[in-house]
Design an enzyme around this catalytic site. Structure first.
Site, PDB file in Angstrom:
ATOM      1  N   TYR A 162       0.860  -1.189   0.000  1.00  0.00           N
ATOM      2  CA  TYR A 162       0.000   0.000   0.000  1.00  0.00           C
ATOM      3  C   TYR A 162       0.884   1.222   0.000  1.00  0.00           C
ATOM      4  O   TYR A 162       1.844   1.305   0.770  1.00  0.00           O
ATOM      5  CB  TYR A 162      -0.898   0.034   1.246  1.00  0.00           C
TER       6      TYR A 162
ATOM      7  N   GLU B  56      -0.509   4.782  -0.654  1.00  0.00           N
ATOM      8  CA  GLU B  56      -1.287   5.989  -0.943  1.00  0.00           C
ATOM      9  C   GLU B  56      -0.414   7.233  -0.774  1.00  0.00           C
ATOM     10  O   GLU B  56       0.331   7.353   0.191  1.00  0.00           O
ATOM     11  CB  GLU B  56      -2.495   6.076   0.000  1.00  0.00           C
TER      12      GLU B  56
ATOM     13  N   ASP C  33      -6.203  12.509 -25.909  1.00  0.00           N
ATOM     14  CA  ASP C  33      -6.264  11.136 -25.392  1.00  0.00           C
ATOM     15  C   ASP C  33      -5.581  10.276 -26.442  1.00  0.00           C
ATOM     16  O   ASP C  33      -6.159   9.964 -27.485  1.00  0.00           O
ATOM     17  CB  ASP C  33      -7.732  10.734 -25.201  1.00  0.00           C
TER      18      ASP C  33
ATOM     19  N   THR D 191      -3.654   5.167 -22.139  1.00  0.00           N
ATOM     20  CA  THR D 191      -3.462   3.854 -21.542  1.00  0.00           C
ATOM     21  C   THR D 191      -2.029   3.434 -21.848  1.00  0.00           C
ATOM     22  O   THR D 191      -1.376   4.021 -22.715  1.00  0.00           O
ATOM     23  CB  THR D 191      -4.434   2.809 -22.114  1.00  0.00           C
TER      24      THR D 191
ATOM     25  N   LYS E 219      -1.656  -0.475 -25.002  1.00  0.00           N
ATOM     26  CA  LYS E 219      -2.022  -0.662 -26.422  1.00  0.00           C
ATOM     27  C   LYS E 219      -0.727  -0.634 -27.249  1.00  0.00           C
ATOM     28  O   LYS E 219       0.132  -1.481 -27.033  1.00  0.00           O
ATOM     29  CB  LYS E 219      -3.050   0.393 -26.830  1.00  0.00           C
TER      30      LYS E 219
ATOM     31  N   ARG F 152      -1.479  -3.304 -18.284  1.00  0.00           N
ATOM     32  CA  ARG F 152      -2.779  -2.616 -18.349  1.00  0.00           C
ATOM     33  C   ARG F 152      -2.775  -1.475 -17.349  1.00  0.00           C
ATOM     34  O   ARG F 152      -2.474  -1.666 -16.160  1.00  0.00           O
ATOM     35  CB  ARG F 152      -3.909  -3.573 -17.983  1.00  0.00           C
TER      36      ARG F 152
HETATM   37  N1  DSN Z   1     -11.528  -0.548 -25.207  1.00  0.00           N
HETATM   38  C1  DSN Z   1     -10.618   0.303 -25.918  1.00  0.00           C
HETATM   39  C2  DSN Z   1     -10.559   0.030 -27.356  1.00  0.00           C
HETATM   40  O1  DSN Z   1     -10.737  -1.115 -27.727  1.00  0.00           O
HETATM   41  O2  DSN Z   1     -10.300   0.919 -28.146  1.00  0.00           O
HETATM   42  C3  DSN Z   1     -10.861   1.733 -25.633  1.00  0.00           C
HETATM   43  O3  DSN Z   1      -9.972   2.116 -24.644  1.00  0.00           O
END
Ligand code: DSN
Length: 420
Positions: free
Chosen positions: A56, A58, A202, A228, A231, A237
């Site tokens: 933890y 925080e 984004d 994110t 990707k 993740r």
């Molecule tokens: N679920 C994602 C996508 O497939 O594009 C969006 O973040």
């Protein structure tokens, strides 16, 4: 700790052990083409499943609400410094658990509830957290949505500008989940300045391309950038928020204590590993090959008669209209799954069908590029996708495509040495 505590999952939980075995086999014997997915390195996976999962912490490095964080602090500081270097960012917060929470935290830091925001329509390639009515964003803020051009499916920045002048947003969001072309962040910023809005980019989908120099960087144009990490960026993740320094304090408070409690330290450390990997020269080749592969795939699909949104791609994804094959996206996704090509059903711009069974599929190259496939394979896969859709009721043809997919997969090792 006794022997029982130190059992492997094979002994501790045979049911979940089977899930791991089957998922590894599914990966090995299939072509992963979901544009938002990728494969992490062994090192990233190792750290994600490490002793750091227990802690933890925080707070932020040097200012925690728990003791024993001297090593966690090292990991979090490394993640921050590496992300700054990767994206040329002044401020970075590496604690957001997901893209959705990162966007929520950014909105909370920058806006008042109910403020007007202008973002891309989900039907035209936007994201759920960009104001869809079923999502928190659509419920808490007053979103308007810009669309792509009906003929070309390209974003027209003059149209975005007119829209912005009409609705006078406090924030403009530039980002997408299914737009196959480059975003012009400079033009977005000019519009934002003209209407007195902040600009948030984004870059969830394209972060790896930005890091590898294959897509223009949203900085210095965007005030805030969310992404994110799993990707094209190929990390664990999770997500990060980056910004000009002046927004740092507000963003830190919005993440913790505003929205989240304890960070996922195992994931934060794995983000640090992924950013180190993305700083290595080899990652530039990866980003470049991801784009080349997507172009080769788009060309091959079109040569075999497929209808592709914008007639091609500049990035890692292709948006294909499957209505000419007399089916909806639901059947297309499932028949492709059957032959071992994993994609997802997706709305295409000006779609007349529902999101549950839209007119398109989205196909991406990040994962297969990581696995080592190149443009020759992408050309072959384009042919196989069209063959599958054209023969979706012909079991014999589908079996033959399945065999070709298996043959291709066998040439590309999948996590060699990883056994459960
Ligand atoms: N679920 C994602 C996508 O497939 O594009 C969006 O973040």
């Amino acid at each position: 700790m006794d022997d029982a505590f130190m059992r492997s999952v094979s002994d501790a939980d045979p049911d979940i052990h089977q899930v791991l075995i089957k998922e590894l086999k599914r990966g090995k014997e299939g072509l992963e083409m979901i544009a938002s997915e990728n494969y992490t390195s062994k090192a990233v996976m190792e750290v994600t499943g490490s002793v750091l999962t227990n802690k933890y912490s925080e707070g932020y490095p040097g200012k925690r609400y728990y003791s024993g964080n001297e090593f966690v602090d090292i990991a979090e500081n490394l993640a921050i410094e590496r992300a700054k270097q990767l994206f040329n960012a002044e401020y970075v917060n590496v604690q957001p658990h997901s893209g959705s929470t990162a966007n929520m935290e950014a909105y909370f830091a920058l806006l008042e509830l109910g403020d007007p925001i202008l973002a891309m329509s989900l039907d035209h390639g936007g994201l759920l957290t960009h104001g869809h009515f079923v999502n928190f964003s659509g419920k808490f803020y007053k979103f308007s949505h810009y669309a792509v051009d009906e003929q070309t499916h390209y974003l027209d920045m003059d149209t975005v500008r007119k829209h912005a002048l009409e609705v006078k947003p406090k924030l403009i969001v530039a980002g997408f989940s299914a737009y196959p072309r480059e975003l012009d962040f400079k033009a977005f910023r000019e519009i934002a300045d003209e209407v007195g809005a902040l600009l948030m980019a984004d870059i969830a989908h394209i972060a790896g391309l930005v890091a590898g120099g294959e897509h223009p960087n949203p900085f210095p144009h965007a005030h805030v950038v969310t992404t994110t990490t799993h990707k094209t960026l190929r990390g664990p993740r999770g997500a990060i928020i980056m910004a000009h320094e002046e927004f740092g304090k507000k963003l830190n408070s919005a993440v913790f204590p505003g929205m989240q409690g304890g960070p996922l330290d195992h994931v934060v450390a794995a983000k640090a590993v992924a950013f180190k990997e993305a700083l290595e020269p080899e990652f530039k080749n990866y980003a470049r090959q991801t784009r080349l592969n997507a172009s080769a795939l788009a060309e091959s699909l079109m040569e075999h008669g497929a209808k592709i949104s914008t007639d091609g791609t500049d990035n890692h994804l292709v948006l294909m209209d499957i209505s000419p094959y007399g089916m909806g996206g639901k059947v297309a996704e499932s028949v492709l799954d059957k032959v071992g090509i994993f994609t997802n059903k997706n709305m295409i711009p000006f779609d007349t069908r529902s999101p549950f069974d839209p007119s398109g599929i989205r196909i991406g190259t990040p994962a297969l590029t990581t696995r080592g496939l190149g443009t020759l394979e992408m050309r072959e896969i384009g042919e196989l996708i069209v063959k599958t859709l054209q023969n979706h009721e012909n079991e014999q043809q589908l079996a033959s495509v399945r065999d070709q997919v298996l043959a291709m997969c066998s040439n590309y090792p999948f996590y060699p040495g990883l056994n459960y």
